[in-house]
Design an enzyme around this catalytic site. Sequence first.
Site, PDB file in Angstrom:
ATOM      1  N   ASP A 141       0.121   5.311   1.339  1.00  0.00           N
ATOM      2  CA  ASP A 141      -0.883   6.088   2.071  1.00  0.00           C
ATOM      3  C   ASP A 141      -1.474   7.204   1.215  1.00  0.00           C
ATOM      4  O   ASP A 141      -0.924   7.572   0.176  1.00  0.00           O
ATOM      5  CB  ASP A 141      -0.244   6.729   3.303  1.00  0.00           C
ATOM      6  CG  ASP A 141      -0.084   5.717   4.433  1.00  0.00           C
ATOM      7  OD1 ASP A 141      -0.821   4.721   4.456  1.00  0.00           O
ATOM      8  OD2 ASP A 141       0.804   5.946   5.285  1.00  0.00           O
ATOM      9  N   ARG A 180       0.831  -1.194   0.000  1.00  0.00           N
ATOM     10  CA  ARG A 180       0.000   0.000   0.000  1.00  0.00           C
ATOM     11  C   ARG A 180       0.875   1.257   0.000  1.00  0.00           C
ATOM     12  O   ARG A 180       2.028   1.232   0.429  1.00  0.00           O
ATOM     13  CB  ARG A 180      -0.925   0.003   1.201  1.00  0.00           C
ATOM     14  CG  ARG A 180      -0.187   0.003   2.521  1.00  0.00           C
ATOM     15  CD  ARG A 180      -1.160   0.093   3.691  1.00  0.00           C
ATOM     16  NE  ARG A 180      -1.976  -1.127   3.774  1.00  0.00           N
ATOM     17  CZ  ARG A 180      -3.009  -1.275   4.615  1.00  0.00           C
ATOM     18  NH1 ARG A 180      -3.357  -0.288   5.419  1.00  0.00           N
ATOM     19  NH2 ARG A 180      -3.678  -2.395   4.654  1.00  0.00           N
ATOM     20  N   ARG A 211       8.858   7.437   6.340  1.00  0.00           N
ATOM     21  CA  ARG A 211       8.419   8.745   6.846  1.00  0.00           C
ATOM     22  C   ARG A 211       8.953   9.017   8.253  1.00  0.00           C
ATOM     23  O   ARG A 211       9.293  10.152   8.583  1.00  0.00           O
ATOM     24  CB  ARG A 211       6.896   8.849   6.783  1.00  0.00           C
ATOM     25  CG  ARG A 211       6.416   8.970   5.321  1.00  0.00           C
ATOM     26  CD  ARG A 211       4.925   8.737   5.172  1.00  0.00           C
ATOM     27  NE  ARG A 211       4.166   9.673   5.995  1.00  0.00           N
ATOM     28  CZ  ARG A 211       2.835   9.596   6.158  1.00  0.00           C
ATOM     29  NH1 ARG A 211       2.146   8.640   5.549  1.00  0.00           N
ATOM     30  NH2 ARG A 211       2.217  10.476   6.909  1.00  0.00           N
ATOM     31  N   TYR A 252      12.488   4.036  -2.388  1.00  0.00           N
ATOM     32  CA  TYR A 252      11.651   5.214  -2.123  1.00  0.00           C
ATOM     33  C   TYR A 252      12.479   6.482  -2.258  1.00  0.00           C
ATOM     34  O   TYR A 252      13.698   6.482  -2.041  1.00  0.00           O
ATOM     35  CB  TYR A 252      11.087   5.175  -0.701  1.00  0.00           C
ATOM     36  CG  TYR A 252       9.920   4.247  -0.497  1.00  0.00           C
ATOM     37  CD1 TYR A 252       8.632   4.647  -0.809  1.00  0.00           C
ATOM     38  CD2 TYR A 252      10.107   2.969   0.032  1.00  0.00           C
ATOM     39  CE1 TYR A 252       7.550   3.804  -0.601  1.00  0.00           C
ATOM     40  CE2 TYR A 252       9.026   2.120   0.241  1.00  0.00           C
ATOM     41  CZ  TYR A 252       7.750   2.546  -0.081  1.00  0.00           C
ATOM     42  OH  TYR A 252       6.677   1.709   0.119  1.00  0.00           O
TER      43      TYR A 252
END
Lengths: 244, 244
Positions: B52, B50, B197, B110
């Site tokens: 967000d 997933r 994050r 990422y």
Amino acid sequence: MENVQIIVEYDGTAYCGWQVQHNGLAIQQVLMDVWEKMTGEKIKLAGSGRTDAGVHAYGQSANFLTGSTIPVEKIPYAWNGNLPPDIRVLEAKIRGSDFHSRFSAKGKVYEYRVLNRAQGSGLRYNRVWHVRQPLDFDRMDRAKEHFIGTHDFTAFSSAKSEATTKVRTVHELVLSKEEEEYVFVIAGNGFLYNMVRIMVGTLVEIGQGKREPESILDLFEGKERRASGITAPPQGLYLKKVIY
Amino acid sequence: MENVQIIVEYDGTAYCGWQVQHNGLAIQQVLMDVWEKMTGEKIKLAGSGRTDAGVHAYGQSANFLTGSTIPVEKIPYAWNGNLPPDIRVLEAKIRGSDFHSRFSAKGKVYEYRVLNRAQGSGLRYNRVWHVRQPLDFDRMDRAKEHFIGTHDFTAFSSAKSEATTKVRTVHELVLSKEEEEYVFVIAGNGFLYNMVRIMVGTLVEIGQGKREPESILDLFEGKERRASGITAPPQGLYLKKVIY
């Protein structure tokens, strides 16, 4: 009254352009309305020039006369606290009374971004011109040299242009490739209406093999808009900087 | 039935995330709905994981079983002709029946972007985390080295994480500065919920001088989420690539 210059960054997607027009919301208008809401003062904000609907700016320059008591270094914070997020005032400076963001400008720098691959971009769809057909870097790089210098750009300006002379000087035109994007950076003493977009449209046709790099010399000579390339779409264009 | 893998680019701003949830529209759902509208076929699209709400992807990977007769090389064109512009299918490939976009993944890359200057950005406001207080490159650069390697990332994962082990390997963490943006590129064998994050939130606090570069070692040791930094906001995060 102080003469205040501001530098403004904006995403042009949601607006009819920088300048107030009969249709749609202008970035200039939003800035003036927000200032009035904040201070009660009606200002006349003069930009360095218009940008069309969908065109972006990293550094539009504008100036206005104000009697406000907001300290100049606080002006960006105050404005940004009330503006929509796609418009940001980056700097504010007090200028002499003879400074005018348009008439004092010595030149401008624009950037144009072309995404060259089979599929469009979900992240950059209103930030680039998506061109599917492969582009030849060397052909465009050779062609762009012809733009540098002082020329009559009649063939590279919209028929709507009201400028009395179409002679302009391009100081620099740099082409680079960043992954799948071709990036044109164009610096000049002044730009006619749609000039960057027609220059890029013509360079892309040269990159596609539809016309020759040397054909630009004929376009300067012929001075016919219909002989040059298409007008590249607005969303790939960015006003980077105004030079004083 | 063919097992088709797709690579998807999207702007996460308008969505509740990749995965179907009870609130809001999911990117996965939009892709499945559009496919059904195009072909009449209901598919189950499995993503690599997933993302967000507000998180973006340059290269999310997903796969689905299909009996459609659309040639695989035409699938991106067909889908993109019907998708909203903020979602684009970049590639489609036929894979073996044992390929699964999540379980076959060997790792992910990422990117996280932090805009570090006084004023926010009109052009990138939903693409970066705007941090006003100046960041110290060298402190963050020294700190990031501690993340590289195999560690227990409990202190860097949301309490909501349901993973049975919190041990993960970070293969690479590169920090660079592009004008006013700090760019973190993080490659690893797998990532816990909110891990990137929280890592970036902690690195930014180190860059602000609020904690020491070496404190990361204590965080690995202590395994307490509340001891680490804040969760950096979603809009600065991009899933760049899934590695198989």
